[in-house]
Write a protein that holds these residues in place. Structure first.
Motif, PDB file in Angstrom:
ATOM      1  N   GLN A   4      -4.569   7.866  -1.268  1.00  0.00           N
ATOM      2  CA  GLN A   4      -4.693   7.582  -2.822  1.00  0.00           C
ATOM      3  C   GLN A   4      -3.829   8.291  -3.715  1.00  0.00           C
ATOM      4  O   GLN A   4      -3.608   7.901  -4.880  1.00  0.00           O
ATOM      5  CB  GLN A   4      -6.170   7.849  -3.144  1.00  0.00           C
ATOM      6  N   ASP A   8      -1.384   7.673  -7.621  1.00  0.00           N
ATOM      7  CA  ASP A   8      -2.190   7.911  -8.857  1.00  0.00           C
ATOM      8  C   ASP A   8      -1.653   8.697  -9.913  1.00  0.00           C
ATOM      9  O   ASP A   8      -0.856   9.544  -9.719  1.00  0.00           O
ATOM     10  CB  ASP A   8      -3.535   8.475  -8.049  1.00  0.00           C
ATOM     11  N   HIS A  14      -8.927  14.462  -7.905  1.00  0.00           N
ATOM     12  CA  HIS A  14      -8.013  14.651  -6.602  1.00  0.00           C
ATOM     13  C   HIS A  14      -8.352  15.822  -5.903  1.00  0.00           C
ATOM     14  O   HIS A  14      -8.304  15.971  -4.662  1.00  0.00           O
ATOM     15  CB  HIS A  14      -6.549  14.274  -6.726  1.00  0.00           C
ATOM     16  N   ARG A  32       1.795  13.911  -5.157  1.00  0.00           N
ATOM     17  CA  ARG A  32       2.349  12.696  -4.786  1.00  0.00           C
ATOM     18  C   ARG A  32       3.351  12.710  -3.687  1.00  0.00           C
ATOM     19  O   ARG A  32       3.294  11.987  -2.517  1.00  0.00           O
ATOM     20  CB  ARG A  32       2.790  12.006  -5.910  1.00  0.00           C
ATOM     21  N   GLY A  59      -3.548   3.900  -4.377  1.00  0.00           N
ATOM     22  CA  GLY A  59      -3.370   4.481  -5.587  1.00  0.00           C
ATOM     23  C   GLY A  59      -2.767   3.673  -6.582  1.00  0.00           C
ATOM     24  O   GLY A  59      -2.381   2.581  -5.940  1.00  0.00           O
ATOM     25  N   SER A  60      -3.022   3.978  -7.741  1.00  0.00           N
ATOM     26  CA  SER A  60      -2.341   3.043  -8.726  1.00  0.00           C
ATOM     27  C   SER A  60      -2.006   3.818 -10.120  1.00  0.00           C
ATOM     28  O   SER A  60      -2.673   4.587 -10.685  1.00  0.00           O
ATOM     29  CB  SER A  60      -3.428   1.938  -9.144  1.00  0.00           C
ATOM     30  N   TRP A  63      -4.250   1.682 -12.975  1.00  0.00           N
ATOM     31  CA  TRP A  63      -5.801   1.272 -13.064  1.00  0.00           C
ATOM     32  C   TRP A  63      -6.267   1.632 -14.307  1.00  0.00           C
ATOM     33  O   TRP A  63      -7.153   0.932 -14.713  1.00  0.00           O
ATOM     34  CB  TRP A  63      -6.203   1.771 -11.830  1.00  0.00           C
ATOM     35  N   THR A 109      -9.437   0.656  -8.279  1.00  0.00           N
ATOM     36  CA  THR A 109      -8.616   1.827  -8.390  1.00  0.00           C
ATOM     37  C   THR A 109      -7.236   1.717  -7.639  1.00  0.00           C
ATOM     38  O   THR A 109      -6.417   2.791  -7.717  1.00  0.00           O
ATOM     39  CB  THR A 109      -9.327   3.150  -7.725  1.00  0.00           C
ATOM     40  N   GLU A 110      -7.161   0.696  -6.772  1.00  0.00           N
ATOM     41  CA  GLU A 110      -5.832   0.596  -5.882  1.00  0.00           C
ATOM     42  C   GLU A 110      -4.924  -0.311  -6.845  1.00  0.00           C
ATOM     43  O   GLU A 110      -5.278  -0.858  -7.714  1.00  0.00           O
ATOM     44  CB  GLU A 110      -6.211   0.053  -4.719  1.00  0.00           C
TER      45      GLU A 110
END
Length: 263
Positions: A4, A8, A14, A32, A59-60, A63, A109-110
């Motif tokens: 994720q 993100d 996190h 990341r 992750g994105s 989002w 959320t992705e």
């Protein structure tokens, strides 16, 4: 959960789900990078164990722009997919070298959370041969996404399957499809995850579609029902999967009639 963090926007949420080795000092780009390195380590571990498919998240970076107001431009979205591609293509190249496939769970959320965004994710990665999907109908049903059609749309990209149910209301509720910042299980919600067979997902049609595309992978129960004892739910869900699953026919239905006509 570590996957994720690859794409993100990193924040305090996190910290609660990442191990210290990935979180480090919490600097976002470092988090990341370490998450991406860990994903490659997972592929090596899968190879050593004789496993050919890894399922997870992406992750994105976009989002938080789900609802387009203030207006979100097409360029902003495209830049988000470009960022996803920049981070994930090197990971997928390493997976390809090892002969490992990666199945993204299409999930809010992705980078992919419905059929349209799943197609955009594939295109962003130039249809990378080892990138596909961990199919989970529960995350699409309450959104109003045709979760059976998804199977046919990506027949060669269904790498893994979660059997998970969800209920959504036939009538308006106090808390809508976005969840209203409420906790799962709140009876005022429009939707909640439920034990298999107690929601609204039509597993009969899912099995038929999976048989149509010749899916040969596992049917993995992912169980969530905040109102039910988990051991009870595990037992009944196991029984439900065994009951609903069936092998496709090895013969055409009308073959017997054709033989009679020939005689």
């Amino acid at each position: 959960m570590i996957s994720q963090a690859v794409c993100d926007n990193i924040d305090q949420r996190h910290r609660a789900v990442l191990p210290d080795s990935i979180w480090g000092d919490g600097e976002p780009e470092g988090v990341r990078r370490r998450a991406a390195e860990y994903m490659v380590q997972v592929a090596h571990a899968a190879k050593a164990l004789g496993i050919d498919t890894v399922a997870g998240f992406t992750g994105s970076p976009i989002w938080h722009w789900l609802y387009s107001f203030p207006p979100v431009t097409e360029q902003m979205i495209e830049e988000g997919y470009a960022d996803f591609a920049r981070r994930f293509l090197p990971i997928m190249d390493e997976y390809q070298k090892l002969g490992i496939r990666y199945g993204l769970e299409v999930h809010p959320t992705e980078i992919a959370f419905d059929t349209y965004s799943a197609r955009k994710a594939l295109e962003a990665l130039n249809n990378h041969p080892v990138f596909g999907f961990n199919y989970d109908p529960s995350h699409m049903g309450y959104q109003g996404v045709d979760y059976v059609d998804f199977i046919y749309q990506f027949s060669d990209r269904i790498f893994h399957v979660h059997m998970k149910d969800v209920y959504w209301s036939d009538t308006p509720k106090q808390i809508g499809v976005f969840g209203g910042h409420s906790t799962f299980g709140d009876s005022r919600r429009y939707w909640n995850f439920r034990s298999m067979g107690r929601g609204k997902i039509c597993f009969e049609e899912i099995i038929r579609a999976l048989n149509d595309i010749n899916y040969q992978g596992p049917l993995s129960v992912e169980w969530e029902d905040s109102a039910m004892d988990r051991e009870h739910g595990a037992r009944e869900s196991c029984r439900f999967v065994k009951q609903v699953d069936f092998q496709p026919s090895g013969h055409a239905f009308d073959v017997v009639f054709e033989k009679k006509i020939q005689k």
